[in-house]
Design an enzyme around this catalytic site. Sequence first.
Site, mmCIF file in Angstrom:
data_model
loop_
_atom_site.group_PDB
_atom_site.id
_atom_site.type_symbol
_atom_site.label_atom_id
_atom_site.label_comp_id
_atom_site.label_asym_id
_atom_site.label_seq_id
_atom_site.Cartn_x
_atom_site.Cartn_y
_atom_site.Cartn_z
ATOM 1 N N GLU A 1 22.960 18.185 12.458
ATOM 2 C CA GLU A 1 22.602 19.466 12.216
ATOM 3 C C GLU A 1 23.321 21.095 13.503
ATOM 4 O OE1 GLU A 1 17.959 19.937 11.936
ATOM 5 O OE2 GLU A 1 18.673 18.832 9.513
ATOM 6 N N TYR B 1 0.483 -1.647 0.167
ATOM 7 C CA TYR B 1 -0.560 0.004 0.074
ATOM 8 C C TYR B 1 0.717 1.452 -0.320
ATOM 9 C CZ TYR B 1 -3.600 -2.987 1.327
ATOM 10 O OH TYR B 1 -4.482 -4.971 1.654
ATOM 11 N N GLU C 1 22.638 27.358 8.361
ATOM 12 C CA GLU C 1 22.570 28.344 9.193
ATOM 13 C C GLU C 1 21.625 28.381 10.642
ATOM 14 O OE1 GLU C 1 21.526 31.858 8.161
ATOM 15 O OE2 GLU C 1 22.478 32.747 9.735
ATOM 16 N N GLU D 1 19.813 13.964 14.030
ATOM 17 C CA GLU D 1 19.249 14.746 13.732
ATOM 18 C C GLU D 1 19.376 16.086 14.535
ATOM 19 O OE1 GLU D 1 17.990 15.377 10.390
ATOM 20 O OE2 GLU D 1 17.209 13.447 10.273
ATOM 21 N N GLY E 1 15.234 19.065 12.675
ATOM 22 C CA GLY E 1 14.314 17.753 12.110
ATOM 23 C C GLY E 1 15.243 16.558 10.899
#
Lengths: 299, 299
Positions: free
Chosen positions: A93, A23, A142, A89, A73
Site C-alpha cells: 500500500e 468450526y 491515496e 501490506e 492493513g
Amino acid sequence: MGQLDRNGLTEEQFISSYDIKAYEQPSVTVDIVLLTVSDHEADSYRKLPEKSLRVLLIKRKEHPYIGKWALPGGFVRIDETIEAAAYRELEEETNIEGIYLEQLYTFGDVSRDPRGRIISTAYMSLVDSGSIIAKAGTDAEEARWFEVKSEVIREDRVKTTEGFEENVCHKITLEAEETVLEAEIIVSRIFDGKKIEYKRIVKESGQLAFDHSMILQLAVERMRGKIEHTDIVFHMMPELFTLTELQKAYEVILDKPLLKANFRRKIAHMVQETDHKTSDAGHRPSKLFRFEPRWIDKK
Amino acid sequence: MGQLDRNGLTEEQFISSYDIKAYEQPSVTVDIVLLTVSDHEADSYRKLPEKSLRVLLIKRKEHPYIGKWALPGGFVRIDETIEAAAYRELEEETNIEGIYLEQLYTFGDVSRDPRGRIISTAYMSLVDSGSIIAKAGTDAEEARWFEVKSEVIREDRVKTTEGFEENVCHKITLEAEETVLEAEIIVSRIFDGKKIEYKRIVKESGQLAFDHSMILQLAVERMRGKIEHTDIVFHMMPELFTLTELQKAYEVILDKPLLKANFRRKIAHMVQETDHKTSDAGHRPSKLFRFEPRWIDKK
DNA sequence: TCAATAGTGTCTATTAGACAGTATACC
DNA sequence: GGTATACTGTCTAATAGACACTATTGA
C-alpha cells in the site's frame, strides 16, 4: 511420545484426521499505525522548522467505509506470520520497507467490522520522515500523512460505594492540507472494589474507518509511555541528528516543552557525538550525533 | 453514505454478497497465564510463611502434546470477543470466574501449532490465591499450580560493525510436588545500525506444550515491568492484607529483597489503613490495609 | 552589530537507598 | 526475658527541575 488419545489415535493420526475448518472461525487482519515526526515549512530562513507527529492514512476505495480514511492493513494469509503480513501490506500500500514494527494490541470486538467477525492485530511502526517517500501504492490508493494532535478534553472521577469510576475523553485531530478529521475516544477505568477494568469506547470517529481512531489513540498513548523509558525515538530519527532535533521529537510526542540542559543530561547515554556539524544555518552550527546505546552495567 | 464501489454496489449490497470464507484463514485461540502469589507451609508457628509466584497449568488429555502441561485456553468462537473466550475457557477448565485479565501479546508463528495455522492471543490473569479453589474442570482435566522460578542463565552482547547483538537466555523452572518442568527461552535484541529487532526463541521447552514456555516467560517479564509503575499487584492480594504480605508479593515477583521502610514509603499512596489487626501470630500484631488509590493531582 | 540557536554550569527540590532505632505481641 | 515481627525516623546519595550564563555562526 507415542501416547494414544481416548480414540486410540497417535499424534500423527490425530493431526492428519484433524479438520481445522470444522468450526466457524473468526478472520484475522493486521492494521499498521505508521508514525513519524516531520518538519513543517520553516517560517524564516533563520528559525528552525517546527515539527509535528504524523500518521499515514489511506483513503478506502472499497466497501466497507468506502471513501473514508483508514490505517493501512489487510488480511493475514495462511502461510505468513502476522508481522510478515504487516510488512507485506505496508509495502503493497505504501512502498515502505524494512522499518521498525512493534505489536500494539489485538482488537476482537464481535462487530468491529461489518464484513463479519474479524479480529485485527494492530502494529505500531516508527519511521524517519526523511527516509521515505510514501505515496501511491499498487492499488493506486491515496495515501497521505496526517498531522496528529491529541488532547484530553474531559476527565471525571467518581467514587462509588465499593470503588471508583474514571473516564478520560481524548480528542484526536488529524490534519492534512484541507482535510480535517476529528475523533473522540473515552478511556475508562472502573474499580469495583475487587478488580480494575479498562475499557475504550469510540464516541466520535470522524471520517475514520472501523475502530481505527481507537487504535491510533492507543498507539499515541503507547508511544508516550515508551519514549521516556526506551530508545524507540531513534527509529524516527535520521542517522545523524542534532540534539535539538531529538529534543523536538520528544516534545512533539510528549506534547510539552522540555528544558535543554536537563534533556541533554537524560539522553546523553544513548547518543554519540560525531565530528560532523550543521552549517549555513544563520546561527551557531550544532554538532551531529548518532544513536549509540551504552551497555547498562548491572549492580 | 450511499457511495458505490467500482462494481456499482452500495455498502449494503457489498456486505450481503461478501464471502468471508473465500480465502483460507488462520484460526484463533486464547491462552491464559493465570498467576498468583501464594504461601508455602510455614516452618514454625512463629515464622511468617514464605511466598512464591505460581502459575496454573493443565495436563493435556488430547492431541497434540497429549500428556504435556499447557496453559488453559481454547478456540475463540465466532460470536464472542477474545476476552470473553478467555473468561469462558478459564471457567470451563478451572471454575475460576470474574478475575482480572490483561491482554499480553498475540503469537502468530506459522508453525506454532501442529494442527494447522493457529494464531493465539495470550492473556495474563492475576488472582488472589485465597479466593480460588482451582481444580478439576468439566473435562476432568488435571489442573495444578506450579511454582515459577525465572533466572537469567546466560547473557552476551557483541558489537557488530554497524550495531550490536544481545542475547539473554532465561531459564524457567516450574515445580508442583514431584513434577519439575524446565524451559529455556532466548530473548534477543539485534541492532543493525538502523532498527532494533526483538526476537524470542524457545531453546528448551521441557514438558510444556506449544510455545507456552515463551508465553509464560513474557508474562513474568511483563508482570515485573508493570508492578513498579502500576497497581496490578493488588489483584493478587486479598481485600485486607498486611504491608509485610504486600512486600513479600513484590519481592517474589521482582525476585529481590526490599527494605521495609522504603517500601512502605513507596506504596503508601495506594493503601488505606483499616482498624483491623492480625492476632495470635506469636509476635506483634500488624495493621491490616486495603487497596485504595488516591487521585493523582496533575500539575 | 544582532538575531537566533548551541552548549554548559550550578543551585535546589524531590526521590531512592541504607540503616538504626523503638514497639508490641505471644510463649 | 526472648524471639520474631511491626513500625518509624533520619542520614545520605542520586536524580530531576529550574535557570542563568557563555559561545558561535551568517547576514
